[in-house]
Structure formats: C-alpha cells, structure tokens
Design a protein around this motif. Sequence first.
Motif, PDB file in Angstrom:
ATOM      1  N   GLU A 151       0.657   0.948  18.100  1.00 39.99           N
ATOM      2  CA  GLU A 151      -0.255   1.917  17.477  1.00 39.99           C
ATOM      3  C   GLU A 151       0.426   2.630  16.310  1.00 39.99           C
ATOM      4  OE1 GLU A 151      -1.771   6.389  18.529  1.00 39.99           O
ATOM      5  OE2 GLU A 151      -1.731   4.942  20.171  1.00 39.99           O
ATOM      6  N   LEU A 152       1.653   3.091  16.522  1.00 41.77           N
ATOM      7  CA  LEU A 152       2.344   3.856  15.484  1.00 41.77           C
ATOM      8  C   LEU A 152       2.844   2.968  14.349  1.00 41.77           C
ATOM      9  CD1 LEU A 152       4.303   6.365  17.746  1.00 41.77           C
ATOM     10  CD2 LEU A 152       2.210   6.787  16.431  1.00 41.77           C
ATOM     11  N   THR A 153       3.526   1.894  14.698  1.00 40.22           N
ATOM     12  CA  THR A 153       4.013   0.998  13.642  1.00 40.22           C
ATOM     13  C   THR A 153       2.849   0.336  12.916  1.00 40.22           C
ATOM     14  OG1 THR A 153       4.253  -0.794  15.258  1.00 40.22           O
ATOM     15  CG2 THR A 153       6.208   0.542  14.788  1.00 40.22           C
ATOM     16  N   GLY A 154       1.775   0.069  13.660  1.00 37.82           N
ATOM     17  CA  GLY A 154       0.591  -0.507  13.036  1.00 37.82           C
ATOM     18  C   GLY A 154      -0.063   0.441  12.052  1.00 37.82           C
ATOM     19  N   GLY A 155       0.068   1.745  12.302  1.00 40.33           N
ATOM     20  CA  GLY A 155      -0.451   2.716  11.351  1.00 40.33           C
ATOM     21  C   GLY A 155       0.268   2.633  10.016  1.00 40.33           C
ATOM     22  N   ILE A 156       1.590   2.455  10.074  1.00 38.16           N
ATOM     23  CA  ILE A 156       2.367   2.288   8.843  1.00 38.16           C
ATOM     24  C   ILE A 156       1.958   1.001   8.135  1.00 38.16           C
ATOM     25  CG2 ILE A 156       4.695   2.000   7.898  1.00 38.16           C
ATOM     26  CD1 ILE A 156       5.710   3.564  10.387  1.00 38.16           C
ATOM     27  N   PHE A 157       1.874  -0.073   8.904  1.00 40.02           N
ATOM     28  CA  PHE A 157       1.522  -1.379   8.345  1.00 40.02           C
ATOM     29  C   PHE A 157       0.134  -1.355   7.708  1.00 40.02           C
ATOM     30  CE2 PHE A 157      -0.515  -5.578   9.205  1.00 40.02           C
ATOM     31  CZ  PHE A 157       0.233  -6.343   8.326  1.00 40.02           C
TER      32      PHE A 157
ATOM     33  N   MET B 257      -1.851  -3.328   4.502  1.00 39.74           N
ATOM     34  CA  MET B 257      -3.229  -3.819   4.526  1.00 39.74           C
ATOM     35  C   MET B 257      -4.108  -3.091   3.510  1.00 39.74           C
ATOM     36  SD  MET B 257      -3.371  -6.338   6.616  1.00 39.74           S
ATOM     37  CE  MET B 257      -5.139  -6.514   6.846  1.00 39.74           C
ATOM     38  N   ARG B 258      -4.016  -1.778   3.469  1.00 42.87           N
ATOM     39  CA  ARG B 258      -4.883  -1.042   2.544  1.00 42.87           C
ATOM     40  C   ARG B 258      -4.564  -1.381   1.093  1.00 42.87           C
ATOM     41  NH1 ARG B 258      -6.692   5.007   4.145  1.00 42.87           N
ATOM     42  NH2 ARG B 258      -7.716   4.637   2.141  1.00 42.87           N
ATOM     43  N   ILE B 259      -3.288  -1.527   0.785  1.00 40.28           N
ATOM     44  CA  ILE B 259      -2.891  -1.782  -0.599  1.00 40.28           C
ATOM     45  C   ILE B 259      -3.122  -3.242  -0.986  1.00 40.28           C
ATOM     46  CG2 ILE B 259      -0.906  -1.872  -2.165  1.00 40.28           C
ATOM     47  CD1 ILE B 259       0.162   0.616  -0.668  1.00 40.28           C
ATOM     48  N   ASN B 260      -2.674  -4.173  -0.140  1.00 41.56           N
ATOM     49  CA  ASN B 260      -2.675  -5.588  -0.510  1.00 41.56           C
ATOM     50  C   ASN B 260      -3.960  -6.326  -0.157  1.00 41.56           C
ATOM     51  OD1 ASN B 260       0.198  -5.927  -1.485  1.00 41.56           O
ATOM     52  ND2 ASN B 260       0.572  -5.108   0.556  1.00 41.56           N
ATOM     53  N   VAL B 261      -4.662  -5.867   0.859  1.00 42.76           N
ATOM     54  CA  VAL B 261      -5.864  -6.573   1.310  1.00 42.76           C
ATOM     55  C   VAL B 261      -7.136  -5.822   0.921  1.00 42.76           C
ATOM     56  CG1 VAL B 261      -7.101  -7.499   3.310  1.00 42.76           C
ATOM     57  CG2 VAL B 261      -4.594  -7.631   3.213  1.00 42.76           C
ATOM     58  N   LEU B 262      -7.169  -4.535   1.205  1.00 42.36           N
ATOM     59  CA  LEU B 262      -8.373  -3.749   0.949  1.00 42.36           C
ATOM     60  C   LEU B 262      -8.415  -3.157  -0.452  1.00 42.36           C
ATOM     61  CD1 LEU B 262      -8.578  -1.888   4.383  1.00 42.36           C
ATOM     62  CD2 LEU B 262      -9.721  -4.010   3.695  1.00 42.36           C
ATOM     63  N   GLN B 263      -7.289  -3.278  -1.183  1.00 43.47           N
ATOM     64  CA  GLN B 263      -7.211  -2.750  -2.548  1.00 43.47           C
ATOM     65  C   GLN B 263      -7.520  -1.251  -2.589  1.00 43.47           C
ATOM     66  OE1 GLN B 263      -6.157  -4.952  -5.088  1.00 43.47           O
ATOM     67  NE2 GLN B 263      -5.823  -6.199  -3.262  1.00 43.47           N
ATOM     68  N   GLN B 264      -6.934  -0.537  -1.634  1.00 36.28           N
ATOM     69  CA  GLN B 264      -7.089   0.909  -1.557  1.00 36.28           C
ATOM     70  C   GLN B 264      -5.707   1.558  -1.593  1.00 36.28           C
ATOM     71  OE1 GLN B 264      -9.105   1.537   2.161  1.00 36.28           O
ATOM     72  NE2 GLN B 264     -11.046   0.653   1.456  1.00 36.28           N
ATOM     73  N   SER B 265      -5.673   2.845  -1.821  1.00 33.95           N
ATOM     74  CA  SER B 265      -4.406   3.564  -1.768  1.00 33.95           C
ATOM     75  C   SER B 265      -4.100   3.955  -0.324  1.00 33.95           C
ATOM     76  CB  SER B 265      -4.454   4.811  -2.653  1.00 33.95           C
ATOM     77  OG  SER B 265      -5.499   5.668  -2.237  1.00 33.95           O
ATOM     78  N   SER B 266      -2.826   4.115  -0.025  1.00 41.01           N
ATOM     79  CA  SER B 266      -2.425   4.481   1.332  1.00 41.01           C
ATOM     80  C   SER B 266      -2.552   5.984   1.544  1.00 41.01           C
ATOM     81  CB  SER B 266      -0.980   4.050   1.588  1.00 41.01           C
ATOM     82  OG  SER B 266      -0.101   4.737   0.718  1.00 41.01           O
ATOM     83  N   ASP B 267      -2.707   6.368   2.792  1.00 45.88           N
ATOM     84  CA  ASP B 267      -2.728   7.780   3.177  1.00 45.88           C
ATOM     85  C   ASP B 267      -1.300   8.162   3.551  1.00 45.88           C
ATOM     86  OD1 ASP B 267      -2.956  10.255   4.374  1.00 45.88           O
ATOM     87  OD2 ASP B 267      -4.752   9.754   5.525  1.00 45.88           O
TER      88      ASP B 267
END
Length: 214
Positions: free
Chosen positions: A103-109, A114-124
């Motif tokens: 859960e925690l490491t997946g939040g970083i990933f 995923m948000r940057i490379n796949v969803l083309q969004q900025s990270s939180d």
Amino acid sequence: MIKLHGAILSPYVRKVKVVLAMKGIEYDSTFQMPFNQGADFFKISPLGKIPALEHGDLKISDSTVICEYLEDLYPETPIYPTKPVDRAWARWLVTLGGTKVTELTGGIFFQRFMRINVLQQSSDEVLVEKIINEQLPPILDYLETQAPQAGFLFGDFGLADISLVSPFVNAGYGGYFVDEDRWPNFKRFAQRVLSHASVSPLLDVEAKLVPQSK
C-alpha cells in the motif's frame, strides 16, 4: 499449461513469477492491466485483480492464493519453511508484504511513475512526502528487526522474502530507495533477495521498460 495474466511491473505479478521460476514451471503470460479489463477477464478474476491464473478448468486470482496453489501442485523447492511456527510467521510476513508494505510503496509508485508516465498527470508530492517521511519509516523500523544479517528469512529463499522486498522494487521506480544508514539490515537483505537467481532475470526484463530506474 498454466496461463498467468498480469502486468509486468506489478509487485504481485512479480511475486508469482518468482515462485514459478523457483519451481521451474513453464507457463504462458498474458498482459493485463489492473484496470480497463474486458468482460472476459472478469470471468477469470471476478474482482478484476491481477495476477490471475488459469490452469485447466481452474481460474483464480490473488497472488498468495496462486503461490500456495503452485506449492501444492509442485511441492519441490518449497516456498514455506517446514516448522509450524516458522510457517505461521512466514505467512504473517507474506500478508504484511502484500498489504501495508505494498500500500505504501505502491503509493509512491503510482504518484511518481504511473501518474507521470502512464496517466500523463503530475504527482501529488505532498502525499508522497507523507508516505516517505511519516508512514513508511515505522514499517521499515519493524522490517529492520525482522531482516536477517545473512541469508534469507528462514534459511532457504522463499515466499516471505520476495513478498517483503518486491514492493520496494516499485518504490524504486518512483525514485525511493531504502536508506542503508538508517535500515542497514533490511537494505542488505533486500539486495540479496533481488540478486537471487529467481528474481534478477525478471528485473533485467523490467529494466528495459524503466531504464531510468537504474
């Protein structure tokens, strides 16, 4: 033949692939993301979870259930220790790896990869910093007490080892690496796990998809 459905960078799929490699089991692999599933996939995995496995008429999902099925089917090269106390503790560590650690490491990933490379969004980054600075350290403090100074958790390499370490591979893809000065036992243990013959070839394949992780 066994057919495994999943995405190559999933820590859960990686865990199953490591067990398949440990046991020398041949299998077919089908790419499936944990979202945008078609109706046919829900017939295999009703909750839409990956990995999912087909073997004859059997269709199951959940990585630990799959690994334990493979253990029952191919008991050679066991994934759990033999003593009941050790087996119980190994199952607890497998559960910990598959829940809070992932859960925690997946939040970083998710935020940084995923948000940057796949969803083309900025990270939180506020969320990421909270995970790194507040939520993950107590878990790593605990893992530091569990990690052996040499070898693996129960002597031979097994499911508990990869279950605890696989999620940190994904954190690495998000630019987070365990601080060896703060958690030296766990860091070195993780390095031994990732160097194991059942693990390192999988990481070599993944590295071709995420060369920035090197």
